[in-house]
Structure formats: structure tokens, C-alpha cells
Design a protein around this motif. Structure first.
Motif, PDB file in Angstrom:
ATOM      1  N   PRO A   1       0.827  -1.210   0.000  1.00  0.00           N
ATOM      2  CA  PRO A   1       0.000   0.000   0.000  1.00  0.00           C
ATOM      3  C   PRO A   1       0.863   1.264   0.000  1.00  0.00           C
ATOM      4  O   PRO A   1       1.793   1.381   0.793  1.00  0.00           O
ATOM      5  CB  PRO A   1      -0.802  -0.125   1.296  1.00  0.00           C
ATOM      6  N   GLY A   2       0.552   2.183  -0.899  1.00  0.00           N
ATOM      7  CA  GLY A   2       1.290   3.430  -0.978  1.00  0.00           C
ATOM      8  C   GLY A   2       2.639   3.333  -1.651  1.00  0.00           C
ATOM      9  O   GLY A   2       3.362   4.319  -1.725  1.00  0.00           O
ATOM     10  N   GLN A   3       2.996   2.151  -2.175  1.00  0.00           N
ATOM     11  CA  GLN A   3       4.309   1.944  -2.770  1.00  0.00           C
ATOM     12  C   GLN A   3       4.241   1.844  -4.293  1.00  0.00           C
ATOM     13  O   GLN A   3       3.196   1.538  -4.873  1.00  0.00           O
ATOM     14  CB  GLN A   3       4.960   0.671  -2.221  1.00  0.00           C
TER      15      GLN A   3
ATOM     16  N   PRO B   1      -1.723  -0.502  -3.770  1.00  0.00           N
ATOM     17  CA  PRO B   1      -3.034   0.073  -3.415  1.00  0.00           C
ATOM     18  C   PRO B   1      -2.905   1.477  -2.840  1.00  0.00           C
ATOM     19  O   PRO B   1      -1.994   1.769  -2.069  1.00  0.00           O
ATOM     20  CB  PRO B   1      -3.567  -0.908  -2.355  1.00  0.00           C
ATOM     21  N   GLY B   2      -3.807   2.352  -3.251  1.00  0.00           N
ATOM     22  CA  GLY B   2      -3.870   3.695  -2.701  1.00  0.00           C
ATOM     23  C   GLY B   2      -2.980   4.717  -3.373  1.00  0.00           C
ATOM     24  O   GLY B   2      -2.984   5.891  -2.987  1.00  0.00           O
ATOM     25  N   VAL B   3      -2.216   4.319  -4.386  1.00  0.00           N
ATOM     26  CA  VAL B   3      -1.308   5.253  -5.056  1.00  0.00           C
ATOM     27  C   VAL B   3      -2.053   6.002  -6.157  1.00  0.00           C
ATOM     28  O   VAL B   3      -2.737   5.395  -6.986  1.00  0.00           O
ATOM     29  CB  VAL B   3      -0.096   4.513  -5.662  1.00  0.00           C
ATOM     30  N   THR B   4      -1.912   7.308  -6.167  1.00  0.00           N
ATOM     31  CA  THR B   4      -2.484   8.141  -7.221  1.00  0.00           C
ATOM     32  C   THR B   4      -1.399   9.068  -7.761  1.00  0.00           C
ATOM     33  O   THR B   4      -0.382   9.298  -7.105  1.00  0.00           O
ATOM     34  CB  THR B   4      -3.655   8.997  -6.697  1.00  0.00           C
TER      35      THR B   4
ATOM     36  N   GLU C   1       5.572   8.655  -2.784  1.00  0.00           N
ATOM     37  CA  GLU C   1       5.894  10.069  -2.586  1.00  0.00           C
ATOM     38  C   GLU C   1       7.360  10.388  -2.898  1.00  0.00           C
ATOM     39  O   GLU C   1       7.730  11.562  -3.058  1.00  0.00           O
ATOM     40  CB  GLU C   1       5.586  10.477  -1.150  1.00  0.00           C
TER      41      GLU C   1
END
Length: 344
Positions: free
Chosen positions: A31-33, A78-81, A107
Motif C-alpha cells: 500500500p502506498g508503494q 493500493p492507494g497510489v495516485t 511520494e
């Protein structure tokens, strides 16, 4: 899709033999990667210090070296935009670049515009951001500023020469005679430190002293810089390479004396002083880096800066790159590239 990838691992403290090519499992991003297929990474002096066991931001052994990365987004967690598969991106990684793939938080990655050379972009991430931030965020150089750069033939120093020229500064570059033409080619006035102490030459050329000096060497250079700078001017240090032994070991006393000279001796002479470290600043606040790297992309696209690439080696040639750097005489950035074929 392959289930493994190759990476260079620094397995222990030591010489180049401590770098080993390994095959590792390829894991999906969490997630977030974002997982990136690496296009390019650089080889720098910091990689050698890490291998010798002295660098405060190095992870525990074993780890993969590679301070900066350019690559293509390969998979998104998951969760990356804001990023898409296939997009070219860059990141200041500190470690991890000398591998076919790497995974980091989304990020950390900054989109790279089309049309820019991978090796030149790699040089921007560490060397040119370091120089840009010292010029604009530390010294706040204005047009007409008189600036001194020591060790002017090095990687960060070359970036300083180019970016100071873009900023409209009058620049003096200190180094040895073999690097004189390269320094003059960047629009700087060459000063030979072997002829005599460079502060004497500076004071002949600019009797009142220059406005700012940038030094990555330390040791006695700090005192000479303070003498070359006018009263009320500034000395900016970004390293103490003179306090590192030829085997890469740290001279703690030399580092302490360098800091004392910078923050005590320089100020006793009526000059301001500052120490700059890109990794420390980035960890405290990544926003300046995210603002400054795109500005450098623009300067590169306009050819207002032209990074000097000393060697383009295959991506997994981390050991060969470090050996080249340790032998000395390298002018410009050593870059490891996916597009360069492995030797047969």
C-alpha cells in the motif's frame, strides 16, 4: 512476469570484493508503494564511504548501493495516485539503485519529462540539486555575486560552476592545472592551488574578498576560504573529504577540527558559515527537493546546464564503477545504465 531480479548487494564492510551480484525475489508493491524498473543509477564518493562502514544514513548490511535512481513505473500498490505504469520517474534513494527493480513509497518519485537523457537526469538528482540548493537556499546568490568554488573539477563543483553562471555570478574555480581548461570552459576564472595558497590569489584579483565560498574538502581549506571571503561574507561547506583516509576510513578528529574551523574559526573572522547536507535536509523536509529537481529538468531541457558524464557502464556494474572512482582522475559522473549492454 519474472519472479526474481538481480541486484548488487554490499554484504559487509570492506573493499570492492564486498559487492556481490545476487538474485532476489521480486515482490509486489505494498500500500502506498511503487515498484520501478531501474533505468539508471549513479556511483559516487558516498557509496565508497558506505562500503567502508562510515555513513550515518546507510542501512545495515547487506543492502544495495545506488544513491539516485531513474526508472519506469512497473507496478503500483493500493492507494497510489498521480503515477501510472510506464511513466519515467526519478528519486533520491540514498541506497537501492544498483538493481534491476526497486520498490519505495510513491511520494519519493518525481515524474521526468520526455526528451531528457537518462544519464544526465541521474547527475541532476544528487550533484545538481546539492549545488542548486546551496546557491539558492543557503547562500541566496544574486546576480553579480562573486563566488569561489574549491575542488572545482569535481562532480558537485562542476554543477556549482554551471549553476552559478546561470545565476549571473562571477565565479573563481580552485583546482590543479590539469583541470584548468575544464574549469575555464564553465565560464569560471581558474586559480591554481599548487602555485600558492589560493586565498592570496583571490585577494589579488578581488582585494575586498569574494562574497561566498563553496567548499567540499574541509581541513585547511576552510581557513583559506574564510581568508578569501570578505568580512560579512559566507563560507558554505558540503563535506570533509580531506578527513577520509585513502582506504575510505573516517578521520573523526579531522572532521571535528573541520567543523570547529567552519563554525568557530570562520565566525571569529567575521564571516558567516553554513554546513549543507542534502540527505539530512531531504529527510527533514522533502518539499525543497520536489520543488528544485523539476527546475533543474527545465534548465537541462534548455541546455543551460550540461552534466559531464565520465563513464556509462552497465546497470549492475557497481563494483567496476566504484573501482574506477577509487583510482581517481574521474571527471564527471559515473552512471550505470540499463541500456548499456553487459560485456560479453
Amino acid at each position: 512476469m519474472t519472479s526474481t531480479y538481480r541486484a548488487v548487494l554490499l554484504t559487509r564492510k570492506g573493499g570492492p570484493e564486498a559487492l556481490e551480484l545476487r538474485e532476489l525475489p521480486l515482490e509486489p508493491p505494498g500500500p502506498g508503494q511503487v515498484r520501478v524498473r531501474v533505468r539508471a543509477t549513479g556511483v559516487g564518493f558516498t557509496d565508497i564511504i558506505m562500503r567502508r562502514g562510515y555513513y550515518p544514513y546507510a542501512p545495515r548490511f547487506p543492502f544495495t548501493p545506488g544513491y539516485e535512481v531513474v526508472g519506469d513505473v512497473d507496478a503500483i500498490g493500493p492507494g497510489v495516485t498521480g503515477l501510472r505504469v510506464g511513466q519515467r520517474v526519478a528519486a533520491l534513494t540514498v541506497h537501492g539503485g544498483c538493481a534491476e527493480f526497486m520498490t519505495r513509497g510513491a511520494e519519493e518519485f518525481i515524474p521526468v519529462p520526455d526528451g531528457l537523457d537518462d544519464a544526465e537526469v541521474t547527475a541532476l538528482i544528487l550533484n545538481y540539486v546539492t549545488a542548486y540548493q546551496m546557491i539558492h537556499r543557503v547562500a541566496r546568490v544574486q546576480r553579480g555575486t562573486r563566488a569561489l568554488v574549491t575542488g572545482a573539477g569535481g562532480g558537485v563543483s562542476t554543477a556549482l560552476l554551471q549553476l552559478l553562471r546561470v545565476a549571473g555570478a562571477e565565479v573563481f574555480g580552485v583546482d590543479s592545472p590539469p583541470k584548468s581548461e575544464a574549469i575555464r570552459a564553465q565560464g569560471a576564472r581558474f586559480i591554481d592551488y599548487k602555485e600558492r595558497p589560493f586565498d592570496q590569489t583571490v585577494r589579488e584579483l578581488v582585494p575586498e574578498g569574494v562574497d561566498v565560498a563553496f567548499d567540499g574538502i574541509g581541513g585547511g581549506n576552510i581557513t583559506l576560504c574564510a581568508r578569501a571571503v570578505r568580512k560579512g561574507g559566507q563560507v558554505v561547506s558540503y563535506g570533509f573529504t580531506s578527513a577520509v583516509g585513502r582506504d575510505g576510513s573516517s578521520d573523526n578528529l579531522g572532521t571535528f577540527l573541520g567543523m570547529a574551523s567552519l563554525f568557530v574559526g570562520t565566525r571569529l573572522r567575521g564571516r558567516r558559515s553554513a554546513f549543507y547536507g542534502i540527505t539530512q535536509l531531504y529527510r527533514e523536509d522533502p518539499k525543497p527537493f520536489r520543488e528544485d529537481l523539476p527546475r533543474l529538468f527545465e534548465l537541462l531541457a534548455e541546455r543551460k546546464v550540461e552534466p559531464l558524464i565520465a563513464h556509462r557502464l552497465p546497470l549492475l556494474s557497481g563494483r567496476a564503477g566504484q573501482e574506477l572512482l577509487e583510482r581517481g582522475g574521474v571527471r564527471g559522473k559515473i552512471v550505470l545504465l540499463r541500456a548499456v549492454p553487459e560485456p560479453s
